[in-house]
Every structure is written in structure tokens, then in C-alpha cells.
Design a protein around this motif. Structure first.
Motif, PDB file in Angstrom:
ATOM      1  N   ASP A  90      20.140  15.513  34.530  1.00 25.17           N
ATOM      2  CA  ASP A  90      20.628  15.693  35.931  1.00 25.17           C
ATOM      3  C   ASP A  90      21.982  17.001  36.284  1.00 25.17           C
ATOM      4  O   ASP A  90      23.114  17.119  35.508  1.00 25.17           O
ATOM      5  CB  ASP A  90      20.848  14.675  35.594  1.00 25.17           C
ATOM      6  N   ALA A  91      21.302  18.338  36.023  1.00 29.83           N
ATOM      7  CA  ALA A  91      22.303  19.452  36.575  1.00 29.83           C
ATOM      8  C   ALA A  91      22.599  19.954  37.601  1.00 29.83           C
ATOM      9  O   ALA A  91      21.651  19.435  39.014  1.00 29.83           O
ATOM     10  CB  ALA A  91      22.170  20.440  35.361  1.00 29.83           C
ATOM     11  N   ARG A  92      23.537  19.913  37.697  1.00 30.65           N
ATOM     12  CA  ARG A  92      24.018  21.153  39.549  1.00 30.65           C
ATOM     13  C   ARG A  92      24.502  22.121  38.957  1.00 30.65           C
ATOM     14  O   ARG A  92      25.023  22.496  38.567  1.00 30.65           O
ATOM     15  CB  ARG A  92      25.039  20.640  40.454  1.00 30.65           C
ATOM     16  N   LEU A  93      23.622  23.638  39.860  1.00 30.38           N
ATOM     17  CA  LEU A  93      24.225  24.492  39.587  1.00 30.38           C
ATOM     18  C   LEU A  93      25.158  25.077  40.502  1.00 30.38           C
ATOM     19  O   LEU A  93      24.698  24.283  42.036  1.00 30.38           O
ATOM     20  CB  LEU A  93      22.732  25.437  39.086  1.00 30.38           C
ATOM     21  N   ARG A  94      25.995  26.057  40.716  1.00 27.68           N
ATOM     22  CA  ARG A  94      27.120  26.074  41.262  1.00 27.68           C
ATOM     23  C   ARG A  94      26.925  27.952  41.792  1.00 27.68           C
ATOM     24  O   ARG A  94      27.456  27.897  41.118  1.00 27.68           O
ATOM     25  CB  ARG A  94      27.787  25.360  41.440  1.00 27.68           C
ATOM     26  N   PHE A  95      26.331  27.482  43.246  1.00 31.08           N
ATOM     27  CA  PHE A  95      26.590  29.546  43.401  1.00 31.08           C
ATOM     28  C   PHE A  95      27.066  29.514  44.790  1.00 31.08           C
ATOM     29  O   PHE A  95      27.949  28.745  46.272  1.00 31.08           O
ATOM     30  CB  PHE A  95      24.848  30.465  44.130  1.00 31.08           C
ATOM     31  N   GLN A  96      27.611  30.631  44.965  1.00 29.94           N
ATOM     32  CA  GLN A  96      28.587  31.297  46.425  1.00 29.94           C
ATOM     33  C   GLN A  96      28.622  32.636  46.344  1.00 29.94           C
ATOM     34  O   GLN A  96      27.899  33.895  45.665  1.00 29.94           O
ATOM     35  CB  GLN A  96      29.857  30.972  46.242  1.00 29.94           C
ATOM     36  N   ILE A  97      28.190  32.683  47.504  1.00 28.47           N
ATOM     37  CA  ILE A  97      28.144  34.066  48.743  1.00 28.47           C
ATOM     38  C   ILE A  97      29.412  34.072  49.424  1.00 28.47           C
ATOM     39  O   ILE A  97      29.576  33.374  50.291  1.00 28.47           O
ATOM     40  CB  ILE A  97      26.794  34.185  49.965  1.00 28.47           C
ATOM     41  N   LEU A  98      29.670  35.692  49.467  1.00 28.43           N
ATOM     42  CA  LEU A  98      31.298  36.523  49.802  1.00 28.43           C
ATOM     43  C   LEU A  98      31.133  37.421  50.483  1.00 28.43           C
ATOM     44  O   LEU A  98      29.679  38.610  49.707  1.00 28.43           O
ATOM     45  CB  LEU A  98      31.975  35.664  49.241  1.00 28.43           C
ATOM     46  N   TYR A  99      31.112  37.116  52.097  1.00 28.08           N
ATOM     47  CA  TYR A  99      31.199  38.940  52.626  1.00 28.08           C
ATOM     48  C   TYR A  99      32.279  39.513  52.356  1.00 28.08           C
ATOM     49  O   TYR A  99      33.339  39.163  52.840  1.00 28.08           O
ATOM     50  CB  TYR A  99      30.639  38.821  53.667  1.00 28.08           C
ATOM     51  N   GLN A 100      32.019  40.378  51.371  1.00 34.54           N
ATOM     52  CA  GLN A 100      33.727  41.382  51.323  1.00 34.54           C
ATOM     53  C   GLN A 100      33.824  42.895  52.273  1.00 34.54           C
ATOM     54  O   GLN A 100      32.627  43.447  52.443  1.00 34.54           O
ATOM     55  CB  GLN A 100      33.448  42.248  50.344  1.00 34.54           C
ATOM     56  N   ALA A 101      34.390  42.824  53.811  1.00 36.03           N
ATOM     57  CA  ALA A 101      34.379  44.082  54.827  1.00 36.03           C
ATOM     58  C   ALA A 101      35.358  44.845  54.232  1.00 36.03           C
ATOM     59  O   ALA A 101      34.635  45.968  54.499  1.00 36.03           O
ATOM     60  CB  ALA A 101      34.986  42.482  55.640  1.00 36.03           C
ATOM     61  N   LEU A 102      35.786  44.839  53.536  1.00 37.66           N
ATOM     62  CA  LEU A 102      36.449  45.683  52.984  1.00 37.66           C
ATOM     63  C   LEU A 102      35.475  47.075  52.675  1.00 37.66           C
ATOM     64  O   LEU A 102      35.660  48.166  52.857  1.00 37.66           O
ATOM     65  CB  LEU A 102      37.940  45.564  51.437  1.00 37.66           C
ATOM     66  N   HIS A 103      34.853  46.285  51.160  1.00 39.40           N
ATOM     67  CA  HIS A 103      33.725  47.017  50.622  1.00 39.40           C
ATOM     68  C   HIS A 103      32.476  47.181  51.682  1.00 39.40           C
ATOM     69  O   HIS A 103      31.761  47.606  51.494  1.00 39.40           O
ATOM     70  CB  HIS A 103      33.764  46.574  48.844  1.00 39.40           C
TER      71      HIS A 103
END
Length: 189
Positions: A90-103
């Protein structure tokens, strides 16, 4: 007087039906396109492919610099297990997506390992985000020969991880209630 209540009941029924329909349309924005497990050197490994189809509201927030956190819930149980039987996994993987406008880059982060990867396009970042490979589930010896096991996986947008000012709107809007249905893979040692 009774006629008025009948109209009110009809109107409320129509409102609930409309809300249910809107929620049903929005609820399956994430599609699990592939799920499988295989034994490698005495360990079961899992691969999954998820097609993240964000709503316009979520994409607008992403483009404005709001990080979106996704939680992938994995369960491995004996097929037909009683409710009180423990899950093997019983596991939970966590991911994040982020837009870096400067780059002008999209950053995808595995929040458990801290690994970060950068992509030039949103499409490439979403494809990478949905590609889950070689997740260790359990040792082969923990599964009983002759038994069948059920590997289940689903993914959802974690509203609790949104910035605080955005959360109240996200709780109330079906556009933020993004998740997949459970996908199932059966395995037998």
C-alpha cells in the motif's frame, strides 16, 4: 402548497442531476493506459503509463507557476482477501510538475527521491510524468504459489498540495477534481 414543494423537489433533482453529470464528465481526466508487473531477480517490479489530461483551469494555473502535485496510489492484495487482511503493498508515489517561466522549462520532480528532470515542452513533461518504470513492489517469495493477487493503481491531483489561496476554489470546482479510475493487473506466482 403541495404543488410548490413538488416544483421545488423537481428543481432540486434537476440541479443534483446536473451536478452529478458535470462531476462525472470531469472525474476521469486521468487515464491509466498500461499497468503490469513482472518478476526480476526475485522481486516484482511494476510499470505503468498514465495519460494526464488536465483541465484548462489546471493548465492555466501550471502556466502561471503553480506546481501541481500528483499522487499515484498502489495496492497489492490477495484476490478475494477479507477486508481485515493487510495489503502486501500500500504505497503512494508523489510527483510534481512545475513550469519555470524564467527558463521556459517544465520541471518534473519525483518527490520521494528528489530526482528532477527538465523538459522544453509541456507535452514532453506530461509524457514523462505519466511514465512510471521499475517500481519495486515486493519479493516474489512473499506471494503464495497458486494464489492470485490483484495489483491496483490510480492517480489523482493532490488538492491539499496546492497553494492555500487556491484550495477553496479547487475543493468546490469539478475542474480540479482530477483522478483516474482504479486500474487492475492480476498476477499469479
Amino acid at each position: 402548497m403541495g404543488h410548490r414543494y413538488a416544483r421545488l423537489g423537481w428543481a432540486l433533482g434537476l440541479l443534483f442531476a446536473a451536478l452529478f453529470y458535470c462531476r462525472a464528465v470531469q472525474a476521469d481526466e486521468f487515464l491509466i493506459e498500461g499497468l503490469e508487473a513482472r518478476a526480476v531477480e526475485g522481486i516484482y517490479l511494476m510499470d505503468a503509463s498514465i495519460d494526464y489530461r488536465f483541465t484548462d483551469e489546471a493548465l492555466e494555473a501550471l502556466e502561471s507557476g503553480v506546481p501541481l502535485t500528483l499522487e499515484v496510489h498502489i495496492q497489492l492484495r490477495r484476490e478475494g482477501a477479507w477486508i481485515w487482511e493487510s495489503d502486501l503493498v500500500d504505497a503512494r508515489l508523489r510527483f510534481q510538475i512545475l513550469y519555470q517561466a524564467l527558463h521556459g522549462l517544465y520541471q518534473v520532480t519525483d518527490l520521494l527521491s528528489g530526482t528532477k528532470q527538465h523538459y522544453a515542452t509541456r507535452k514532453a513533461a506530461l509524457t514523462a510524468l505519466g511514465r512510471i518504470r521499475d517500481v519495486q513492489l515486493t519479493q516474489v517469495e512473499r506471494l503464495e504459489k497458486g494464489e492470485q493477487y490483484r495489483l491496483s493503481l490510480r492517480s489523482r491531483l493532490d488538492i491539499e498540495a496546492l497553494p492555500l489561496p487556491l484550495r477553496p476554489m479547487a475543493y468546490l470546482s469539478p475542474a480540479w477534481n482530477l483522478s483516474s479510475e482504479w486500474s487492475v493487473w492480476r498476477l499469479q506466482p
